[in-house]
Structures are given as C-alpha cells and as structure tokens.
Motif scaffolding. Structure first.
Motif, PDB file in Angstrom:
ATOM      1  N   GLY A 230       6.572  -6.010   1.090  1.00 13.61           N
ATOM      2  CA  GLY A 230       6.472  -5.273  -0.193  1.00 13.61           C
ATOM      3  C   GLY A 230       5.163  -5.793  -0.993  1.00 13.61           C
ATOM      4  N   THR A 231       4.434  -6.797  -0.448  1.00  9.98           N
ATOM      5  CA  THR A 231       3.220  -7.304  -1.195  1.00  9.98           C
ATOM      6  C   THR A 231       2.337  -6.012  -1.371  1.00  9.98           C
ATOM      7  N   ARG A 232       1.797  -5.828  -2.571  1.00  7.94           N
ATOM      8  CA  ARG A 232       0.861  -4.977  -2.639  1.00  7.94           C
ATOM      9  C   ARG A 232      -0.504  -5.147  -2.889  1.00  7.94           C
ATOM     10  N   LEU A 233      -1.494  -4.832  -2.168  1.00 12.29           N
ATOM     11  CA  LEU A 233      -2.904  -5.165  -2.051  1.00 12.29           C
ATOM     12  C   LEU A 233      -3.689  -3.923  -2.627  1.00 12.29           C
ATOM     13  N   ARG A 234      -4.365  -4.198  -3.731  1.00 12.39           N
ATOM     14  CA  ARG A 234      -5.342  -3.123  -4.246  1.00 12.39           C
ATOM     15  C   ARG A 234      -6.555  -3.268  -4.064  1.00 12.39           C
ATOM     16  N   VAL A 235      -7.106  -2.013  -3.498  1.00  5.09           N
ATOM     17  CA  VAL A 235      -8.518  -2.183  -2.982  1.00  5.09           C
ATOM     18  C   VAL A 235      -9.365  -1.224  -4.178  1.00  5.09           C
ATOM     19  N   ALA A 236      -9.819  -1.682  -4.971  1.00  6.35           N
ATOM     20  CA  ALA A 236     -10.454  -0.846  -6.019  1.00  6.35           C
ATOM     21  C   ALA A 236     -11.491   0.048  -5.686  1.00  6.35           C
ATOM     22  N   GLY A 237     -11.368   1.353  -5.782  1.00  2.07           N
ATOM     23  CA  GLY A 237     -12.371   2.373  -5.876  1.00  2.07           C
ATOM     24  C   GLY A 237     -12.235   2.878  -4.423  1.00  2.07           C
ATOM     25  N   GLU A 238     -11.329   2.597  -3.597  1.00  2.09           N
ATOM     26  CA  GLU A 238     -11.211   3.142  -2.215  1.00  2.09           C
ATOM     27  C   GLU A 238     -10.239   4.220  -2.253  1.00  2.09           C
ATOM     28  N   GLY A 239      -9.776   4.832  -3.385  1.00  2.00           N
ATOM     29  CA  GLY A 239      -8.765   5.930  -3.451  1.00  2.00           C
ATOM     30  C   GLY A 239      -9.643   7.426  -3.225  1.00  2.00           C
ATOM     31  N   GLY A 240      -9.080   8.243  -3.608  1.00  2.00           N
ATOM     32  CA  GLY A 240      -9.808   9.827  -3.514  1.00  2.00           C
ATOM     33  C   GLY A 240     -10.402  10.131  -5.012  1.00  2.00           C
ATOM     34  N   VAL A 241     -11.429  11.148  -4.746  1.00  2.01           N
ATOM     35  CA  VAL A 241     -11.630  11.982  -5.977  1.00  2.01           C
ATOM     36  C   VAL A 241     -10.751  12.892  -6.249  1.00  2.01           C
TER      37      VAL A 241
END
Ligand SMILES: [Zn+2]
Ligand SMILES: [Zn+2]
Length: 375
Positions: A230-241
């Motif tokens: 359940g650990t959540r890693l956030r990768v900033a700016g790598e989502g969609g537009v």
C-alpha cells in the motif's frame, strides 16, 4: 506509403554517434526545418520536422536505439502512421534545445508560461507488485505508462505552426462567463473554449488542435528499501495533460507486496515457524535458518519447548525512514515422530518413565501463551 528512411540518415549522423552528437544534430535540423522558419514552404517543413523528431525520439532513448539498431523500424513501432512514440526525455530536451532560443520558447509554450496556464493535469495510478525481497532491498525498475502528453509539434497549444491561439472572444480570455440572474452572479465555464480562455483559428496538423497526443512512455522508477503493502510513491509531473496547455498531473505508484511463502511481516519485523525434531529439542542443536538476505546459524538450547520464539536482532525489514532494521522472530515447533520402526518405538518406551509429565490442564495464562504462538 513512402519508404521510411534510416533514422541515422535522417539526422545525418553515424551509427556510432554519441548521445550529444545526436542531440546537436537534431537541434540543428529542427531549427532549420521548423515550420515557423519556413513560411513559404510550411507543409514540406512540417513533414521534415516530423521525420527528424521521430528519428530523434528513438535515437535519444538508449533502449529504443538498441532495439532499432538490431531490428530496424519494426522494433520501435515506426511502421508509419499514428503519433510517434516519444521518449521520456524529449520534452525536457525541447526545453533545453529551444527554450532559450529566439522565437522558439514561445512556439513550444513551455517554460515559465506553462505554470500560469490552466492547471488540471490528470493524475495517473499505476499498481506495481513486487516481492518481499525487493521491498527489503529496494528496486530500480522500468514501468510503461500510456498517457496524454503535450503535442510535440505545437507544444500543447493546439495551434498550427505559425499561428497562435487567440484570446477567446466569448469570454475575453477569462475561460468563464458571468451573468446576472436576479441578485446572483452566475459563473459558468465558457462553452466556446471549455475554460481554456483561448481559441484556435488553425489547428495543429499533428494533434488536430487537441494540444495533446497519446503516448506510451517507459519511466525509470526507484523504489526505496522498506516499502510496505500500500505504500504510495508520487512521481511529480509524470501524469497526463488534461486539456490544451494544461500542466501534467502526477503519477502515483501504488505498491503491492507479494505474499512470501514463509516470512510474515508485521511492521518491520518478520516472523516464521520452523520445525525441529524431538531430539534437537531435548538435546539442543545448531541449525541453519533462512533470513531475507541469506542464512544464519541459530542455537537451539537443550530442553527447548515447542512454541519457543527466538529473535534474530536486525534481521527484519529495513525501516523506510532509514532508521535501522526490524527483527526476525523464529518460533520452533517440535515435530512428533510418526511411523516409527519397531526398535525405535522400543527406545521411546524405555525412555518413557524418565520423560513423564504431569497431565494436568495448563493454567489459562500459560495456555494462552501457547495458543498465541501457534495462532
Ligand atoms: Zn499539436
Ligand atoms: Zn472562452
């Protein structure tokens, strides 16, 4: 369809060129063929620009370049048609390459301006399953995510090269329309520009005015040691537009730790149960037990009871915060022999009077303890 040209030939570089040489070649050609620099000859320039961009998107990516070197166009999906599959560095490259140059920073519309444009990128979720060993050691891996990205040709504006999006006439660029209804001021999203505040007179040929294209991107991902289910890693700016000119959202990687065959994890501590023989329990023994990183010698003292728990300090999971390790708890259970040969039975019968126990019920508290260990 036209025969595809060799990517190295397109960029005018040799197959041995370094990344830097490829980047310089692309930069030079992109400057030369950018449609805005060829107003008399835009269509041809656009074709050319697309071709070199596609070649660069493959050769700038070590993995794709290797695949292309071995298998040619077929390996990198370059069968023609569709949007080229841009590699993960190309947009930052666009900034490097064009950001500081006269005219181009604006065309690509990234850099400073992107931040002031409409927000609302799309956050993406990626579920990744890893083993307990990988969770303990940390992991560098690659994940493939399909997402919408700003169009490489118009930089996300959706406007055809050479034209610029104009302020929306319906909302005067505010993206919202207010009107009075009795005492109330009602605000709604502008129907003409969908809140973007700009309209396109001539659509970009690459994204058809959408300002975004669909891409499948391979991202490197570094998972730190000590992650849990359940650990959540956030990768900033790598989502969609989301829409024209929106900044990309974030990518969230949600980890699932595969259940291990015998290690049970509670926080950073690990547990398992190991069988020992009746003679090891009675006489004591040194046994070899598995840990997450290898093996350890465990001393079973003489007279060990079934259910006894031994602790190996620091042999648990590392803490995600980098504060040491948990412990490994090993409980033993004594296996009663079954199917004894006749003479072996005889020995136990001889032993029986010397190992007699009082067959009285255990006091509750003692019974609970035993149950906890096996429960
Ligand atoms: Zn476009
Ligand atoms: Zn509008």
């Amino acid at each position: 369809m036209k025969q595809k040209r060799d990517y190295y030939e397109v960029l005018g570089v040799s197959r041995e060129s370094s990344d830097q040489e490829i980047k310089s070649a692309y930069r030079r050609l992109a400057m030369q063929h950018h449609p805005d620099r060829n107003p008399d000859n835009q269509e041809e320039a656009e074709e050319k620009f697309k071709e070199i961009t596609e070649a660069y998107s493959v050769l700038a990516d070590a993995q794709k370049r290797a695949a292309y070197d071995r298998f040619g166009h077929a390996a990198v999906g370059g069968g023609g048609g569709g949007a080229p599959d841009f590699n993960s560095t190309i947009f930052s490259d666009f900034e490097d390459i064009f950001g500081d140059l006269f005219g181009f920073g604006d065309v690509f519309g990234r850099g400073g301006r992107a931040r002031t444009r409409s927000a609302g990128g799309v956050d993406l979720r990626y579920d990744l399953e890893i083993s307990l060993g990988e969770a303990a050691k940390g992991l560098e891996t690659k994940i493939k995510i399909p997402r919408w990205e700003a169009c490489a040709m118009c930089g996300g504006t959706g406007a055809k090269s050479g034209s610029k999006p104009a302020s929306c006439p319906t909302c005067s660029g505010h993206g919202q329309i207010r009107h009075q209804q009795g005492f109330f001021t009602v605000t709604r999203t502008c129907p003409q520009c969908q809140g973007v505040g700009q309209v396109i007179r001539e659509a970009c040929i690459h994204c058809k005015g959408e300002g975004r294209t669909n891409a499948e991107r391979v991202l490197g991902l570094k998972i730190p040691p000590g992650v849990d289910d359940g650990t959540r890693l956030r990768v900033a700016g790598e989502g969609g537009v989301a829409t024209r000119g929106s900044a990309p959202g974030d990518l969230y990687v949600i980890l699932k730790i595969r259940e291990h065959a015998f290690f049970e994890r509670r926080g950073n501590d690990l547990y398992y149960t190991i069988p020992i023989s009746i003679s090891q329990a009675a006489l004591g023994a040194d046994i070899i037990v598995p840990t997450l990183i290898g093996e350890e010698r465990l001393r079973i003292p003489e007279g060990t009871q079934s259910g006894s728990v031994f602790r190996l300090r620091g042999m648990g999971m590392p803490s995600l915060e980098g504060r040491g390790h948990g412990d490994l708890y090993i409980s033993v259970f004594v296996v009663t022999p079954t199917r004894l040969a006749r003479d072996h039975r005889r020995w136990l019968e001889i032993l029986a009077p010397f190992v007699r126990v009082d067959n009285q019920p255990l006091e509750r508290r003692a019974a609970e303890k035993v149950k906890d260990i096996f429960g």
